[in-house]
Design a protein around this motif. Structure first.
Motif, short mmCIF file in Angstrom:
data_model
loop_
_atom_site.label_atom_id
_atom_site.label_comp_id
_atom_site.label_asym_id
_atom_site.label_seq_id
_atom_site.Cartn_x
_atom_site.Cartn_y
_atom_site.Cartn_z
N THR A 94 17.39 0.55 -13.44
CA THR A 94 16.89 0.13 -12.59
C THR A 94 17.96 -0.34 -11.60
OG1 THR A 94 15.30 -1.25 -13.79
CG2 THR A 94 15.67 -1.76 -11.94
N GLY A 95 17.54 0.54 -10.34
CA GLY A 95 18.27 0.06 -9.30
C GLY A 95 17.41 -0.15 -7.54
N VAL A 96 18.68 -0.54 -6.86
CA VAL A 96 18.34 -2.03 -5.96
C VAL A 96 18.50 -0.91 -4.89
CG1 VAL A 96 18.13 -3.37 -4.14
CG2 VAL A 96 17.73 -4.14 -6.50
N TYR A 97 17.94 -0.24 -3.63
CA TYR A 97 18.19 1.17 -2.56
C TYR A 97 18.11 0.22 -1.27
CZ TYR A 97 18.90 3.84 -6.84
OH TYR A 97 19.12 4.90 -7.81
N LEU A 98 18.96 -0.08 -1.10
CA LEU A 98 18.63 -1.09 0.95
C LEU A 98 18.31 0.07 1.77
CD1 LEU A 98 21.56 -3.44 0.92
CD2 LEU A 98 19.54 -3.39 -0.17
N ALA A 99 18.27 0.97 1.77
CA ALA A 99 17.79 2.01 3.26
C ALA A 99 16.36 2.33 2.60
CB ALA A 99 18.63 2.70 3.27
N SER A 100 16.04 2.40 1.33
CA SER A 100 15.18 3.07 1.24
C SER A 100 13.77 2.02 0.75
CB SER A 100 15.45 3.91 -0.72
OG SER A 100 15.99 5.19 -0.57
N SER A 101 14.12 0.72 0.30
CA SER A 101 13.41 -0.20 0.31
C SER A 101 12.45 -0.59 1.57
CB SER A 101 13.93 -1.33 0.23
OG SER A 101 15.57 -1.87 1.52
N ILE A 102 12.84 1.07 2.60
CA ILE A 102 11.75 0.30 3.97
C ILE A 102 10.60 1.10 3.74
CG2 ILE A 102 12.58 2.79 5.17
CD1 ILE A 102 12.09 -1.05 6.62
N ILE A 103 10.50 2.02 2.74
CA ILE A 103 9.01 2.84 2.91
C ILE A 103 8.17 1.89 2.46
CG2 ILE A 103 8.44 5.18 2.19
CD1 ILE A 103 11.12 5.57 2.05
N ASP A 104 7.24 2.05 2.70
CA ASP A 104 5.89 1.05 2.09
C ASP A 104 4.68 2.41 1.45
OD1 ASP A 104 6.62 -0.41 3.83
OD2 ASP A 104 5.05 0.34 5.29
N HIS A 105 4.56 1.54 0.24
CA HIS A 105 3.28 2.96 -0.52
C HIS A 105 2.41 3.09 0.49
CE1 HIS A 105 0.74 2.82 -4.19
NE2 HIS A 105 -0.28 2.74 -3.71
N SER A 106 1.62 3.75 -0.42
CA SER A 106 0.76 4.92 0.04
C SER A 106 -0.23 5.47 -2.11
CB SER A 106 0.15 5.42 1.20
OG SER A 106 -0.74 6.29 1.46
N CYS A 107 -1.32 5.55 -1.86
CA CYS A 107 -1.85 6.71 -3.04
C CYS A 107 -1.81 7.87 -2.75
CB CYS A 107 -2.56 5.88 -3.73
SG CYS A 107 -2.66 4.32 -4.18
N ASN A 108 -1.34 7.83 -1.25
CA ASN A 108 -1.84 9.18 -0.49
C ASN A 108 -0.53 9.53 -0.53
OD1 ASN A 108 -3.11 11.83 -0.03
ND2 ASN A 108 -3.86 11.24 2.10
N PRO A 109 0.75 9.54 -0.68
CA PRO A 109 1.88 9.95 -0.08
C PRO A 109 2.78 10.99 0.70
CG PRO A 109 1.93 9.64 -2.68
CD PRO A 109 1.07 9.65 -2.14
N ASN A 110 3.70 10.94 1.76
CA ASN A 110 3.41 11.85 2.01
C ASN A 110 5.06 12.49 1.82
OD1 ASN A 110 4.91 9.95 4.00
ND2 ASN A 110 3.79 10.12 5.45
N ILE B 195 15.14 10.98 -0.70
CA ILE B 195 13.71 10.80 -0.02
C ILE B 195 12.83 12.46 0.19
CG2 ILE B 195 12.21 9.90 0.61
CD1 ILE B 195 12.86 7.76 -1.28
N ARG B 196 12.69 13.01 -0.42
CA ARG B 196 11.66 13.87 0.55
C ARG B 196 10.91 13.97 1.51
NH1 ARG B 196 15.37 18.00 -0.02
NH2 ARG B 196 16.66 18.18 -1.75
N VAL B 197 9.80 14.34 2.46
CA VAL B 197 8.94 14.51 2.49
C VAL B 197 7.89 15.53 1.63
CG1 VAL B 197 9.09 13.05 4.78
CG2 VAL B 197 9.14 15.88 4.53
N THR B 198 7.15 15.29 1.81
CA THR B 198 6.10 16.69 1.60
C THR B 198 4.60 17.34 1.75
OG1 THR B 198 4.73 13.97 0.20
CG2 THR B 198 6.04 15.49 -1.27
N LYS B 199 5.15 16.12 2.98
CA LYS B 199 3.84 17.10 3.66
C LYS B 199 4.36 17.51 5.43
CE LYS B 199 -0.04 14.60 1.87
NZ LYS B 199 -0.61 13.58 2.09
N ASP B 200 4.22 18.52 6.66
CA ASP B 200 5.51 18.03 7.37
C ASP B 200 4.50 17.24 8.79
OD1 ASP B 200 5.34 21.07 6.54
OD2 ASP B 200 4.28 22.08 7.29
#
Length: 533
Positions: A185-201, A213-218
């Motif tokens: 388990t880890g706490v990542y400060l910058a990455s914590s800005i990212i919100d949730h979606s059940c249909n993520p990008n 963190i990589r984008v999966t959609k253009d």
């Protein structure tokens, strides 16, 4: 803190790496103790720390790198031995130490040129925690451990400690190995800005303790307000996902995927009795079954020039239709009109809430004609016997899936028996059928029953693509595992096809430099090509 990010608001393509970050604090899972290095998390031959005899390192380099973080912990671990400090307590202790004795209060983790996150920026959901009995019991038990473990550190008061605990549990990431198994388990400060979606990008993957963190959609530009990852496993019904998110992160998800009526038709559906028809058939199998919580709108009727006009109610001067299109807009519904206020999503770990919804819930509607339940596509009729078989199969599946959750291993015989009962009764995309297949496939690999696993993998692929989407690490891994089975069985052309599918996905989710892609997938592709010559 070392972290790298994609610069500027330029367009991003699927597979682009937008953030790489080292953890603010992290801990190796105790179940991996002795199997992995506590510093780099690499699985290899490791040696114990000569003082505490608890943590392990792969070599002197990692031992030196970890010393500043471990030296205060070392004597405390030795003092409480042979007791094992729970992972959560050890993690919270590391956070307390970094805040009080290190640079924890001043660290800035940048996610673009000018924007960054600090520890104090993380939301603790203090009020929600106080109302959460399960979390409060956990917090109380951790306090008992910490007061014994950290005798050389001045402990924060209860309010401050709960704030630290809240930031930890709300913002932690589960660190995964290349097989997507939890190892820490880890706490990542910058990455914590990212919100949730059940249909993520976007997707979070790990190389050791480093998060990528990589984008999966253009996307036309990199806008961090629109980047979404999934906080949870997706192979569940919408109501199960919503419940898990509410319990763990205190928001109700109403993303497009949760509200997708077409998707909802499949999750608890029966297979059409007509073998040539693939349409899902929805049959009531449980009283008061709820598959998703949905928003409810109040319709306001106005009469103008003798004509009745129905309009969506405006809230705070804004039309609800417009609000519904933007999940981050904030509004309130007056309780006086009989609607109960509930927090929504668009919401995130940081406590930002969007549209309010009612407690109204949707039940799956079924095509019921006078003559009984029928398939909407081909009108094949279901008899009472067919309905009874479906109901009993769903009840049986639900019971055994729950039992499997409570054990660390899915038993092959139980999975096979469940699948035999489900075959031809549950739709191939029914979530219970998919979960059973998934458990069976993993169990068969563990006991090396390759031929049976091969058949299950073929059926599991469309399930994974339906629930996880076409570009997801788990989908890529499934193609990779299936390809390895086919290679072992010397089905070379089929194996190569599966490896190509895995390459297409993993190049986006992990990148070409990740060990999974470079050290595992590419050698298998090369081996398959050589065997084919």
């Amino acid at each position: 803190m070392k972290n790298k990010f994609k610069i500027g608001n330029t367009a991003v393509k699927a597979g682009d790496l937008i953030l790489t970050e080292e953890p603010f604090a992290y801990v190796l899972s105790s179940k991996e103790n002795g199997n992995r290095c506590d510093n780099c998390l690499k699985q290899c031959k490791v040696l114990k720390c000569s003082v505490c005899q608890f943590v392990h390192y792969c070599g002197r380099t990692c031992q030196r790198d970890a010393w500043n973080d471990h030296k205060w912990e070392c004597s405390n671990l030795k003092r409480v031995a042979p007791k094992v400090v729970p992972d959560a307590a050890r993690m919270l202790a590391k956070i307390i130490h970094r805040i009080q004795r290190g640079d924890g209060g001043t660290v800035k983790a940048f996610y673009n040129d000018t924007s960054f996150r600090m520890w104090k920026d993380l939301m603790s959901h203090y009020t929600d925690l106080k109302a959460d009995k399960k979390r409060m019991d956990h917090f109380t038990s951790l306090c008992v451990v910490l007061f014994e473990f950290l005798k050389d550190i001045s402990m924060p008061n209860t309010v401050e400690l709960m704030g630290l605990y809240g930031r930890m549990v709300i913002n932690s990431f589960t660190i995964l190995d290349i097989d997507m198994n939890s190892i820490g388990t880890g706490v990542y400060l910058a990455s914590s800005i990212i919100d949730h979606s059940c249909n993520p990008n976007a997707v979070a993957t790990f190389d050791g303790k480093t998060i990528n963190i990589r984008v999966t959609k253009d996307m036309p530009c990199l806008d961090w307000k629109k980047i979404r990852i999934s906080y949870i496993d997706m192979m569940k019904t919408p109501i199960e996902r919503q419940t898990e998110l509410q319990q763990n992160y205190y928001f109700l998800c109403m993303c497009d995927r949760c509200m997708d009526e077409n998707h909802l038709k499949y999750v608890h559906s029966a297979k059409c009795l007509n073998s040539k028809c693939n349409n899902p058939v929805n049959i009531p199998w449980k009283e008061n079954l709820v598959l998703v919580k949905k928003p409810e709108r109040k319709i306001e009727k106005t009469i103008e020039n003798g004509i009745c006009d129905e309009k969506a109610t405006t809230i705070n001067g804004e039309n609800t239709n417009d609000i519904a299109k933007d999940s981050v807009q904030k509004c309130e519904i007056n309780n006086d009109i009989g609607l109960e206020k509930v927090e929504n999503v668009g919401a995130n770990k940081n406590g930002e809430y969007g549209e309010k919804i009612t407690n109204g819930i949707d039940k799956m509607e079924n095509k019921v004609q006078d003559k009984g339940i029928c398939c909407e596509e081909c009108n094949t009729e279901y008899t009472e016997k067919h309905v009874e078989v479906f109901v009993k199969t769903m009840e049986f599946s639900e019971l055994h899936l729950q039992n499997m959750k409570e054990t660390s291993v899915a038993y092959v015989d139980i999975c096979k028996y469940c699948l035999e009962r489900q075959e031809g009764v549950l739709h191939p995309l029914n979530v219970m059928y998919a979960q059973t297949l998934d458990n069976a496939f993993d169990a068969l690999i563990q006991v090396q029953l390759w031929e049976t696993a091969r058949g299950y993998a073929e059926k599991l692929i469309p399930c994974f693509r339906f629930y996880y989407g076409n570009v997801h690490p788990l989908v890529g891994l499934l193609h990779l595992k299936y390809g390895k089975i086919l290679l072992y069985k010397m089905c070379l052309q089929e194996a190569f096809s599966q490896f190509q599918q895995a390459e297409k996905i993993l190049k986006i989710t992990h990148g070409e430099r990740h060990p999974l892609y470079r050290e595992h997938l590419l050698p298998l592709i090369s081996q398959t090509i050589l065997e084919s010559e």
